[in-house]
Design an enzyme around this catalytic site. Sequence first.
Site, PDB file in Angstrom:
ATOM      1  N   TRP A   1       0.844  -1.205   0.000  1.00  0.00           N
ATOM      2  CA  TRP A   1       0.000   0.000   0.000  1.00  0.00           C
ATOM      3  C   TRP A   1       0.880   1.257   0.000  1.00  0.00           C
ATOM      4  CZ3 TRP A   1      -0.381   4.079   3.467  1.00  0.00           C
ATOM      5  CH2 TRP A   1      -1.453   4.943   3.271  1.00  0.00           C
ATOM      6  N   HIS A   2       2.047   1.157   0.667  1.00  0.00           N
ATOM      7  CA  HIS A   2       2.902   2.345   0.766  1.00  0.00           C
ATOM      8  C   HIS A   2       3.586   2.692  -0.548  1.00  0.00           C
ATOM      9  CE1 HIS A   2       2.405   1.849   5.109  1.00  0.00           C
ATOM     10  NE2 HIS A   2       2.684   3.131   5.177  1.00  0.00           N
ATOM     11  N   GLY A   3       3.747   1.735  -1.423  1.00  0.00           N
ATOM     12  CA  GLY A   3       4.390   2.080  -2.682  1.00  0.00           C
ATOM     13  C   GLY A   3       4.600   0.857  -3.548  1.00  0.00           C
TER      14      GLY A   3
END
Lengths: 468, 344
Positions: A318-320
Amino acid sequence: MLFNSHEYLIWFLPAAVLGYFLLGARARWSVRWLVIASLFFYGWWNPNHLPLIAASIVGNFGLARRMQRSAAAGRWLFAGVGANLALLGLFKYSDFLLRTLAELDLMPLVQLHLALPLGVSFFTFTQIAFLVDVRRGKAREPSFDNYALFVTFFPHLLAGPIIHHSEMMPQFASTTNKRVAWDNVAAGIFLLAIGLAKKVFLADPLVPLVAAGFDHAATIDTFQAWLSALAYTLQIYFDFSGYTDMALGAALIFNIRLPVNFDSPYRALDLREFWHRWHMTLSRFLREYVYVPLGGNRVAESRVLANLMLTFLLGGLWHGAAWTFVCWGALHGVGLCCARVWRNSGARLPRFAAWALTFTFVVVTWVFFRAHSIADAWAILQAMAGSPSLQPGAPVPLRQALASLLDRDLAAALALGAGLLIVFQRRNSNALVRDISASWLVAAATAAALTLSVLQLSNVAPFLYFNF
Amino acid sequence: MLGATVAALGVVAAINAIVDPFQQYRLASRHAPRFYALHHRWITPGIAKHATYETALIGSSIMESTRNDAIAAACGGPAVNLSMPAISAMEIRTMLETVFDARHPRRAIVALDFNAFSGTPDERQESAGPLPAYLYDRAVLNDLPYLLSGTVLRKSFSILSGRGGDSFTTDPDAPWYWADSMRFGQAEVLRGLDLGNLNAHFQQPPRTLAGMRASFEHNILPIMRAHPETRFDLVWPPYSILVWVDFAQRAQLDATLAFKRYVASAVQGMQNVDVVDLQAHDEITGNLDLYMDIYHFAPQVNRWMVERACSGLDRVDSTGADASERRLREQLRAWRPPAPRASQ
């Protein structure tokens, strides 16, 4: 628009507040004003993405209405979640997927180079949660205006906190919230000043120190590697929690209370506690909408551990869209599994050892979060472990290295020292704003913090969490 | 607390607006102007807006040591040098827009640096640092980062108190002149270079013809079309021969020369545009004593450049560009590594 920009602080925020309360007697117009202001805020950088967020809001609202009336609500939910994830996947993960397939020699390298719409992860997750809650019968929203404000409300729009329908809608619907409450205005400005000062005086000065290590991963020594990792540990905390303080402060001026997102995470005594204190609204989302639906704690222990791993792998992704984030998520998943097994065994560590172990784990895993590549992260970890092959020449004594740091970048050294003192304090910004009482001292300190922070804004750096 | 904050910020803005250290609202008259090298991109738009000039020179660091009075002597009428280090094509356009928003110069001399056309049309060189775009327009309301800057406030106080501080120059005719603090000569040029792999030292990124062409079409052509009343001299600067050796070593020569041919053809027929090609003058480019590194030349070369541009010498059309390219390729073929001198 950046929270730490002149146009936001001097023009946009005062105008938005003024319009909101001037229209307060006509609640619907007050809400509409905030939606328009929020869309203006969103479109400031790239108006091309306005149709996307508008379509996402209209689509999800329409879908929720359809689900409320339809006997096939489950199918509509499946379609809605799928569409939201497809949108996120297209903009955020398509190039990553195509690159990975090319690296596996499954296809030639093709890249779409789509510009990532700001806050897409945040507004997508917020709306997925809403759809799921509509299906569960926990949410129902008849007002499009309120729903549009729920998604676009500018304090949370770009980087959270990730809000929940149930905690926001009553506040948006309240007519008393459309009248000025001076206590909230004062507390909001106080929190905003704390957040801005965190960003300007603690996070930004650490940027060169972080870059010095992470941009030269192959050539740094043990001291530089630890220094850069520690500096990044502080930078990301003060950057993101500073952003969140500014978000909560701005919302409070409008009499809206956003959920708390940080609670002194670096004081945590184990990893589970860390995730109850760090980016708390993401943890809540992952728990309620990924971990629990997978079975949560109510299944066999081996399944619980697998659920934890999967949840944190998704959290990392989700963060990248990069393997470094996947590794970071995987390491936290493994760490949480180990912590769970350890806890279930009944063994206990002394408080200091528990804290030191947790903090060191968090610092080390941030290396993957910040490094440009897995290879860079590995090189930095090797340097942190004192690998002699990476260190040309004799090691520099710690005292000499610290003196060199003070001489080279005093602002970074001061930010590092002050940051370390602050993150381990019991009273964080949430506690300070909760206990605030009107006094000349508080007013003067807030005014000074705001003034000095604004004077430092010319060298603005974007908030790190805009990237996610 | 809000009142105190607003009052304090108001006082800061007033001081910065009145003292105006970066000359955004007027040229310095009550105190000697200070040209801070670290704030080059903050000060230059102010000069573009308020100086009086008929000729504007825009280029990269290789053009910074061109004095205003030298341009004026060569081209006639007052002149100003608006060059900036590591300038990109996008910044050339931005600067030209600022110039035309404030003045209508008779002539604009634009030194075309290949590096300025690297990457996408809006790409900037990382070494250039941030660009305060809000200072390049006429609007005052967006100048808050300047008016409310602690850095600018410190400069205001140091001007008011007459103290020094960060390094600056004060000559309005040569605000960015760096040549007198540098050493020139073959030994300086060759220091630390691997003549078999020149880019090991300079680490320049590769460029493509399509990319350079897109950047030129986006950034340079439209503004020349929009201002037919102004004469544009697009000048190819005389890099040392080693730059061409470097291009050849990393297979950039053909794309670079193709870009030159493209520029010559793109402006053909534009009555207000001339291309001035100084890159095949081997009495300059082959004499490494005139350089401090393979790109940057001595100030007498800067003076010679504007003289050539304003006197109409070395103008080339498509045919002339071909001839110039042939000479350059011959010089490159004939090039041999310089023999070490006794002092090296």
